[in-house]
Design a protein around this motif. Sequence first.
Motif, PDB file in Angstrom:
ATOM      1  N   GLY A 228       1.173  -1.687   0.070  1.00 47.78           N
ATOM      2  CA  GLY A 228       0.165   0.329  -0.281  1.00 47.78           C
ATOM      3  C   GLY A 228       1.014   1.176  -0.152  1.00 47.78           C
ATOM      4  N   THR A 229      -0.028   2.394  -0.712  1.00 48.52           N
ATOM      5  CA  THR A 229       1.566   3.651  -0.865  1.00 48.52           C
ATOM      6  C   THR A 229       0.196   5.305  -0.201  1.00 48.52           C
ATOM      7  OG1 THR A 229       0.646   3.424  -2.858  1.00 48.52           O
ATOM      8  CG2 THR A 229       2.864   2.687  -1.886  1.00 48.52           C
ATOM      9  N   GLU A 230      -1.173   5.426  -0.342  1.00 51.85           N
ATOM     10  CA  GLU A 230      -1.404   5.892  -0.203  1.00 51.85           C
ATOM     11  C   GLU A 230      -1.763   6.801   1.527  1.00 51.85           C
ATOM     12  OE1 GLU A 230      -4.646   3.357  -1.575  1.00 51.85           O
ATOM     13  OE2 GLU A 230      -4.152   3.880  -3.278  1.00 51.85           O
ATOM     14  N   SER A 231      -0.770   7.984   1.551  1.00 58.16           N
ATOM     15  CA  SER A 231      -1.196   7.618   3.066  1.00 58.16           C
ATOM     16  C   SER A 231      -1.012   9.008   3.088  1.00 58.16           C
ATOM     17  CB  SER A 231       0.041   7.042   3.545  1.00 58.16           C
ATOM     18  OG  SER A 231       1.045   7.589   4.966  1.00 58.16           O
ATOM     19  N   ASP A 232      -1.376  10.353   3.307  1.00 61.11           N
ATOM     20  CA  ASP A 232      -0.522  11.287   4.377  1.00 61.11           C
ATOM     21  C   ASP A 232       0.162  11.716   5.339  1.00 61.11           C
ATOM     22  OD1 ASP A 232      -1.838  10.719   7.313  1.00 61.11           O
ATOM     23  OD2 ASP A 232      -4.115  12.652   6.160  1.00 61.11           O
ATOM     24  N   VAL A 233       0.911  10.330   5.946  1.00 59.52           N
ATOM     25  CA  VAL A 233       1.949  11.309   6.755  1.00 59.52           C
ATOM     26  C   VAL A 233       3.052  11.701   6.179  1.00 59.52           C
ATOM     27  CG1 VAL A 233       3.671   9.583   7.877  1.00 59.52           C
ATOM     28  CG2 VAL A 233       1.325   8.508   7.378  1.00 59.52           C
ATOM     29  N   ARG A 234       3.367  12.369   6.757  1.00 57.43           N
ATOM     30  CA  ARG A 234       4.123  13.565   6.084  1.00 57.43           C
ATOM     31  C   ARG A 234       5.888  13.054   6.406  1.00 57.43           C
ATOM     32  NH1 ARG A 234       5.707  18.580   3.545  1.00 57.43           N
ATOM     33  NH2 ARG A 234       7.487  19.335   4.825  1.00 57.43           N
ATOM     34  N   SER A 235       6.981  13.100   5.680  1.00 62.21           N
ATOM     35  CA  SER A 235       8.170  12.723   5.654  1.00 62.21           C
ATOM     36  C   SER A 235       9.573  13.522   5.110  1.00 62.21           C
ATOM     37  CB  SER A 235       8.301  11.065   5.042  1.00 62.21           C
ATOM     38  OG  SER A 235       7.496   9.655   5.809  1.00 62.21           O
ATOM     39  N   THR A 236       9.948  14.085   5.780  1.00 59.15           N
ATOM     40  CA  THR A 236      10.930  14.768   4.936  1.00 59.15           C
ATOM     41  C   THR A 236      12.857  14.411   5.307  1.00 59.15           C
ATOM     42  OG1 THR A 236      10.949  16.369   6.899  1.00 59.15           O
ATOM     43  CG2 THR A 236       9.533  17.185   4.982  1.00 59.15           C
ATOM     44  N   ALA A 237      13.388  14.654   4.848  1.00 59.16           N
ATOM     45  CA  ALA A 237      14.866  14.496   5.667  1.00 59.16           C
ATOM     46  C   ALA A 237      15.437  15.766   5.209  1.00 59.16           C
ATOM     47  CB  ALA A 237      15.510  13.982   4.307  1.00 59.16           C
ATOM     48  N   ARG A 238      16.707  16.275   5.695  1.00 59.38           N
ATOM     49  CA  ARG A 238      17.277  17.191   5.054  1.00 59.38           C
ATOM     50  C   ARG A 238      19.062  16.675   5.586  1.00 59.38           C
ATOM     51  NH1 ARG A 238      17.153  21.858   9.692  1.00 59.38           N
ATOM     52  NH2 ARG A 238      14.934  21.167   9.362  1.00 59.38           N
ATOM     53  N   MET A 239      19.900  17.225   3.936  1.00 52.67           N
ATOM     54  CA  MET A 239      21.257  16.944   4.287  1.00 52.67           C
ATOM     55  C   MET A 239      21.992  18.065   4.684  1.00 52.67           C
ATOM     56  SD  MET A 239      23.628  14.217   1.532  1.00 52.67           S
ATOM     57  CE  MET A 239      23.117  12.681   2.400  1.00 52.67           C
ATOM     58  N   TRP A 240      23.758  18.139   4.901  1.00 49.97           N
ATOM     59  CA  TRP A 240      24.887  19.171   5.428  1.00 49.97           C
ATOM     60  C   TRP A 240      25.761  18.214   5.868  1.00 49.97           C
ATOM     61  CZ3 TRP A 240      21.028  17.918   9.043  1.00 49.97           C
ATOM     62  CH2 TRP A 240      21.549  17.572  10.330  1.00 49.97           C
ATOM     63  N   LYS A 241      26.506  19.223   5.361  1.00 45.47           N
ATOM     64  CA  LYS A 241      28.049  18.971   5.748  1.00 45.47           C
ATOM     65  C   LYS A 241      29.050  19.692   6.604  1.00 45.47           C
ATOM     66  CE  LYS A 241      30.639  19.382   2.274  1.00 45.47           C
ATOM     67  NZ  LYS A 241      31.516  19.031   1.257  1.00 45.47           N
ATOM     68  N   THR A 242      29.785  19.033   7.705  1.00 45.76           N
ATOM     69  CA  THR A 242      30.130  19.570   8.667  1.00 45.76           C
ATOM     70  C   THR A 242      31.792  19.244   7.931  1.00 45.76           C
ATOM     71  OG1 THR A 242      30.412  17.870  10.070  1.00 45.76           O
ATOM     72  CG2 THR A 242      28.668  19.923  10.285  1.00 45.76           C
ATOM     73  N   ASP A 243      32.279  20.164   9.208  1.00 43.71           N
ATOM     74  CA  ASP A 243      34.227  19.666   8.796  1.00 43.71           C
ATOM     75  C   ASP A 243      34.122  18.037   9.058  1.00 43.71           C
ATOM     76  OD1 ASP A 243      34.683  22.307   7.713  1.00 43.71           O
ATOM     77  OD2 ASP A 243      35.592  22.814  10.424  1.00 43.71           O
TER      78      ASP A 243
END
Length: 393
Positions: A228-243
């Motif tokens: 199943g793939t219908e959903s209103d469940v929100r997902s997010t990701a973020r990516m960043w770099k440090t030293d």
Amino acid sequence: EKLGHKVWLWTYPNKYGTLALPGIPNFSMHAWGEFYRQRKDMIFGGFAECETDRWFYNHLNQYVFGRVMWDNAADPDALIREYLERMFGGGEVSRRMGAVVDGLERKWMEEVVGNYVDTPVGPKCIVPDDETLWTKVYSPEYIASVAADLAAAKAAVPQAAADRDLVLARIDLYDREIYRPLKEASDAYLSRQRAIAGQRKLRAGEDIAFVPFTANLGGVIGGKPKLGTESDVRSTARMWKTDRDLCVRFDCAEPRMDDICAIVRERNHKFLWQDNNVEFFFSPSGSRKSGYHVIVNSEGSIATLPWVAKGQSATEGKAWNPEIRTDIRKEKDRWTCEIAVPLSSIGPIAPSMPVNFCRSRILKTPGTYHQLFISSPLARKFWDSDGYAVIEL
């Protein structure tokens, strides 16, 4: 020989898994005929499980199969010559149509399914990647040659032939069932490449929203998605770099926190992917041909895998076990996961790095208990690196 008697033979000459290539004809009539004829003294008969996306792709395979099953001394070459003679009347028309069917079989047998590697579970077919399929195997030039042969065959049908209209209709059938789907699939590839090239570049630190993943995971052409793939469940990701690190933060909304399903597992457990988890794939070099894969379940268990693209699939590369740090936090309506991957374990990162963030929402209770989400909507599988968006770090 061990049994002391003949056996029934069940084979799978079908378009399944990585061979589920819509629009590509799997003509293999000579191969079918010779395979069974060579085993005629060892079998009572056979069953060929041969799913495909268009019935016409199998008609000549099945015709030869049926004739050889009826008479195991039949010559497949003679059967195909007879088919061409009876269908198209002989002469230049049959010669041109023979060039079409023989060319299709050579393409399928030699350039699509003809590359095998040995694995612990036996030989595995390495299907060419999309770029190879549509720029070399079924190149625009080859597809144009099919159209030219069909046009030449139509032009060669004698005006006075009693069955002229029937022969023309049969050539039109090849045009409709072979040339047009092949051309449409080629055009779809070119359109997808333009869309991939035109994807907005992701920015370091921005929240990247996921979309439901609706690919056909079973790999059966014409089948329905298993999950199943219908959903209103929100997902997010973020990516960043440090030293020091490449960092990722997942934020997974979850109204049913008591139902999420995951257990503590050892590092790189082979079933970690079955848990409620997040994961990301990235290609530091920018090549899309190799990279790394990180999975973390909602209990904090980790798997780290290098990958190498091989045709329509990806395989594990050499061992990769960096000292990844994770931080899992659970709230009443969400869970978050922060991951830090040491830059020293990755090597240089390209200015624009292909990346794909994924979520597997696994719940204990019945209903929509297994849902997949992805950040690169043009990727047809989680590991389809050709479709990944790129991020500027």
